[in-house]
Design a protein around this motif. Structure first.
Motif, PDB file in Angstrom:
ATOM      1  N   MET A  15     -14.356 -31.741  -7.708  1.00  0.00           N
ATOM      2  CA  MET A  15     -13.052 -31.194  -8.025  1.00  0.00           C
ATOM      3  C   MET A  15     -13.196 -29.690  -8.204  1.00  0.00           C
ATOM      4  SD  MET A  15     -10.518 -32.008 -11.196  1.00  0.00           S
ATOM      5  CE  MET A  15     -11.560 -33.307 -11.641  1.00  0.00           C
ATOM      6  N   ASN A  16     -12.184 -28.990  -7.809  1.00  0.00           N
ATOM      7  CA  ASN A  16     -12.168 -27.545  -7.897  1.00  0.00           C
ATOM      8  C   ASN A  16     -11.969 -27.130  -9.351  1.00  0.00           C
ATOM      9  OD1 ASN A  16     -11.814 -24.846  -7.583  1.00  0.00           O
ATOM     10  ND2 ASN A  16     -10.174 -25.008  -6.080  1.00  0.00           N
ATOM     11  N   THR A  17     -12.973 -26.484  -9.921  1.00  0.00           N
ATOM     12  CA  THR A  17     -12.880 -26.119 -11.336  1.00  0.00           C
ATOM     13  C   THR A  17     -11.839 -25.034 -11.586  1.00  0.00           C
ATOM     14  OG1 THR A  17     -14.698 -24.557 -11.082  1.00  0.00           O
ATOM     15  CG2 THR A  17     -15.243 -26.760 -11.873  1.00  0.00           C
ATOM     16  N   THR A  18     -11.525 -24.249 -10.572  1.00  0.00           N
ATOM     17  CA  THR A  18     -10.501 -23.214 -10.763  1.00  0.00           C
ATOM     18  C   THR A  18      -9.146 -23.853 -10.989  1.00  0.00           C
ATOM     19  OG1 THR A  18     -11.603 -22.335  -8.794  1.00  0.00           O
ATOM     20  CG2 THR A  18     -10.146 -20.900  -9.932  1.00  0.00           C
ATOM     21  N   SER A  19      -8.829 -24.895 -10.269  1.00  0.00           N
ATOM     22  CA  SER A  19      -7.537 -25.540 -10.454  1.00  0.00           C
ATOM     23  C   SER A  19      -7.470 -26.262 -11.800  1.00  0.00           C
ATOM     24  CB  SER A  19      -7.242 -26.500  -9.307  1.00  0.00           C
ATOM     25  OG  SER A  19      -8.245 -27.472  -9.204  1.00  0.00           O
ATOM     26  N   VAL A  20      -8.579 -26.810 -12.250  1.00  0.00           N
ATOM     27  CA  VAL A  20      -8.604 -27.477 -13.552  1.00  0.00           C
ATOM     28  C   VAL A  20      -8.482 -26.447 -14.670  1.00  0.00           C
ATOM     29  CG1 VAL A  20     -10.040 -28.833 -15.118  1.00  0.00           C
ATOM     30  CG2 VAL A  20      -9.897 -29.459 -12.733  1.00  0.00           C
ATOM     31  N   ARG A  21      -9.070 -25.296 -14.480  1.00  0.00           N
ATOM     32  CA  ARG A  21      -9.006 -24.258 -15.516  1.00  0.00           C
ATOM     33  C   ARG A  21      -7.589 -23.737 -15.724  1.00  0.00           C
ATOM     34  NH1 ARG A  21     -13.612 -20.338 -13.934  1.00  0.00           N
ATOM     35  NH2 ARG A  21     -12.545 -18.969 -15.382  1.00  0.00           N
ATOM     36  N   THR A  22      -6.726 -23.911 -14.744  1.00  0.00           N
ATOM     37  CA  THR A  22      -5.345 -23.464 -14.934  1.00  0.00           C
ATOM     38  C   THR A  22      -4.613 -24.303 -15.971  1.00  0.00           C
ATOM     39  OG1 THR A  22      -4.535 -24.832 -13.116  1.00  0.00           O
ATOM     40  CG2 THR A  22      -5.151 -22.568 -12.581  1.00  0.00           C
ATOM     41  N   VAL A  23      -4.993 -25.559 -16.133  1.00  0.00           N
ATOM     42  CA  VAL A  23      -4.347 -26.409 -17.142  1.00  0.00           C
ATOM     43  C   VAL A  23      -5.158 -26.488 -18.423  1.00  0.00           C
ATOM     44  CG1 VAL A  23      -3.069 -27.774 -15.468  1.00  0.00           C
ATOM     45  CG2 VAL A  23      -5.324 -28.544 -16.209  1.00  0.00           C
ATOM     46  N   LEU A  24      -6.378 -25.981 -18.385  1.00  0.00           N
ATOM     47  CA  LEU A  24      -7.232 -25.957 -19.577  1.00  0.00           C
ATOM     48  C   LEU A  24      -7.475 -24.513 -19.999  1.00  0.00           C
ATOM     49  CD1 LEU A  24      -9.793 -28.675 -18.452  1.00  0.00           C
ATOM     50  CD2 LEU A  24      -7.907 -28.953 -20.046  1.00  0.00           C
ATOM     51  N   TRP A  25      -6.407 -23.741 -20.073  1.00  0.00           N
ATOM     52  CA  TRP A  25      -6.503 -22.314 -20.347  1.00  0.00           C
ATOM     53  C   TRP A  25      -7.060 -22.002 -21.730  1.00  0.00           C
ATOM     54  CZ3 TRP A  25      -2.016 -25.107 -20.151  1.00  0.00           C
ATOM     55  CH2 TRP A  25      -1.317 -25.222 -21.338  1.00  0.00           C
ATOM     56  N   ASP A  26      -6.933 -22.913 -22.670  1.00  0.00           N
ATOM     57  CA  ASP A  26      -7.358 -22.648 -24.038  1.00  0.00           C
ATOM     58  C   ASP A  26      -8.767 -23.145 -24.349  1.00  0.00           C
ATOM     59  OD1 ASP A  26      -6.525 -25.251 -23.712  1.00  0.00           O
ATOM     60  OD2 ASP A  26      -5.738 -25.448 -25.732  1.00  0.00           O
ATOM     61  N   ILE A  27      -9.472 -23.626 -23.350  1.00  0.00           N
ATOM     62  CA  ILE A  27     -10.821 -24.153 -23.535  1.00  0.00           C
ATOM     63  C   ILE A  27     -11.788 -23.314 -22.715  1.00  0.00           C
ATOM     64  CG2 ILE A  27     -12.275 -26.186 -23.177  1.00  0.00           C
ATOM     65  CD1 ILE A  27      -9.701 -27.837 -23.578  1.00  0.00           C
ATOM     66  N   SER A  28     -12.922 -22.997 -23.304  1.00  0.00           N
ATOM     67  CA  SER A  28     -13.891 -22.159 -22.598  1.00  0.00           C
ATOM     68  C   SER A  28     -14.449 -22.916 -21.389  1.00  0.00           C
ATOM     69  CB  SER A  28     -15.016 -21.723 -23.531  1.00  0.00           C
ATOM     70  OG  SER A  28     -15.749 -22.839 -23.967  1.00  0.00           O
ATOM     71  N   PRO A  29     -14.708 -22.202 -20.306  1.00  0.00           N
ATOM     72  CA  PRO A  29     -15.138 -22.847 -19.060  1.00  0.00           C
ATOM     73  C   PRO A  29     -16.434 -23.657 -19.174  1.00  0.00           C
ATOM     74  CG  PRO A  29     -14.498 -20.587 -18.648  1.00  0.00           C
ATOM     75  CD  PRO A  29     -14.473 -20.777 -20.127  1.00  0.00           C
ATOM     76  N   ASP A  30     -17.326 -23.282 -20.063  1.00  0.00           N
ATOM     77  CA  ASP A  30     -18.581 -24.025 -20.192  1.00  0.00           C
ATOM     78  C   ASP A  30     -18.413 -25.356 -20.926  1.00  0.00           C
ATOM     79  OD1 ASP A  30     -18.015 -22.453 -22.420  1.00  0.00           O
ATOM     80  OD2 ASP A  30     -20.097 -22.465 -23.084  1.00  0.00           O
ATOM     81  N   LYS A  31     -17.291 -25.566 -21.584  1.00  0.00           N
ATOM     82  CA  LYS A  31     -17.052 -26.828 -22.300  1.00  0.00           C
ATOM     83  C   LYS A  31     -16.167 -27.799 -21.530  1.00  0.00           C
ATOM     84  CE  LYS A  31     -17.905 -24.813 -26.639  1.00  0.00           C
ATOM     85  NZ  LYS A  31     -18.514 -25.207 -27.786  1.00  0.00           N
ATOM     86  N   ILE A  32     -15.677 -27.396 -20.381  1.00  0.00           N
ATOM     87  CA  ILE A  32     -14.771 -28.248 -19.607  1.00  0.00           C
ATOM     88  C   ILE A  32     -15.454 -29.539 -19.163  1.00  0.00           C
ATOM     89  CG2 ILE A  32     -13.508 -28.398 -17.418  1.00  0.00           C
ATOM     90  CD1 ILE A  32     -12.633 -25.516 -17.861  1.00  0.00           C
ATOM     91  N   ASP A  33     -16.727 -29.461 -18.803  1.00  0.00           N
ATOM     92  CA  ASP A  33     -17.437 -30.652 -18.328  1.00  0.00           C
ATOM     93  C   ASP A  33     -17.657 -31.683 -19.427  1.00  0.00           C
ATOM     94  OD1 ASP A  33     -17.584 -29.611 -15.776  1.00  0.00           O
ATOM     95  OD2 ASP A  33     -19.527 -28.664 -16.130  1.00  0.00           O
ATOM     96  N   THR A  34     -17.574 -31.279 -20.688  1.00  0.00           N
ATOM     97  CA  THR A  34     -17.801 -32.212 -21.792  1.00  0.00           C
ATOM     98  C   THR A  34     -16.530 -32.917 -22.248  1.00  0.00           C
ATOM     99  OG1 THR A  34     -17.494 -30.488 -23.463  1.00  0.00           O
ATOM    100  CG2 THR A  34     -19.734 -30.800 -22.611  1.00  0.00           C
ATOM    101  N   LEU A  35     -15.395 -32.527 -21.704  1.00  0.00           N
ATOM    102  CA  LEU A  35     -14.120 -33.128 -22.120  1.00  0.00           C
ATOM    103  C   LEU A  35     -13.958 -34.533 -21.548  1.00  0.00           C
ATOM    104  CD1 LEU A  35     -11.794 -30.068 -21.514  1.00  0.00           C
ATOM    105  CD2 LEU A  35     -12.539 -30.963 -23.718  1.00  0.00           C
ATOM    106  N   PRO A  36     -13.292 -35.416 -22.289  1.00  0.00           N
ATOM    107  CA  PRO A  36     -13.012 -36.748 -21.750  1.00  0.00           C
ATOM    108  C   PRO A  36     -12.056 -36.660 -20.559  1.00  0.00           C
ATOM    109  CG  PRO A  36     -12.381 -36.595 -24.075  1.00  0.00           C
ATOM    110  CD  PRO A  36     -12.837 -35.249 -23.645  1.00  0.00           C
ATOM    111  N   ALA A  37     -12.236 -37.533 -19.618  1.00  0.00           N
ATOM    112  CA  ALA A  37     -11.410 -37.532 -18.409  1.00  0.00           C
ATOM    113  C   ALA A  37      -9.941 -37.747 -18.746  1.00  0.00           C
ATOM    114  CB  ALA A  37     -11.892 -38.604 -17.439  1.00  0.00           C
ATOM    115  N   SER A  38      -9.657 -38.558 -19.750  1.00  0.00           N
ATOM    116  CA  SER A  38      -8.257 -38.822 -20.096  1.00  0.00           C
ATOM    117  C   SER A  38      -7.556 -37.555 -20.583  1.00  0.00           C
ATOM    118  CB  SER A  38      -8.166 -39.914 -21.163  1.00  0.00           C
ATOM    119  OG  SER A  38      -8.822 -39.517 -22.344  1.00  0.00           O
TER     120      SER A  38
END
Length: 77
Positions: free
Chosen positions: A1-24
């Protein structure tokens, strides 16, 4: 999955912690704030049944009525 597109909806979370988030959590954010392209990516990655389960567990007020109707009536049939 393109991390840039995911980062647009996870603007308040640091990019290095995105992989640790639950899929839900990521799916909920994509459904609430993401583009149709991002929602389709979530369906391809996680499966339509998982996305539908997350969508059904969300409150209808988590997104606009128009968006809720479009997702429930067209994307997740």
């Amino acid at each position: 999955m393109n991390t840039t597109s995911v980062r647009t909806v996870l603007w308040d979370i640091s990019p290095d912690k995105i992989d640790t988030l639950p899929a839900s959590f990521v799916i909920q954010r994509a459904l609430s704030y993401g583009s149709i392209f991002l929602i389709v990516e979530m369906i391809k990655k996680n499966g339509i049944d998982v996305v539908r389960t997350v969508f059904d567990s969300m409150k209808p007020t988590a997104m606009s009525r128009r968006r809720y109707n479009y997702i429930s009536n067209y994307l997740l049939l």
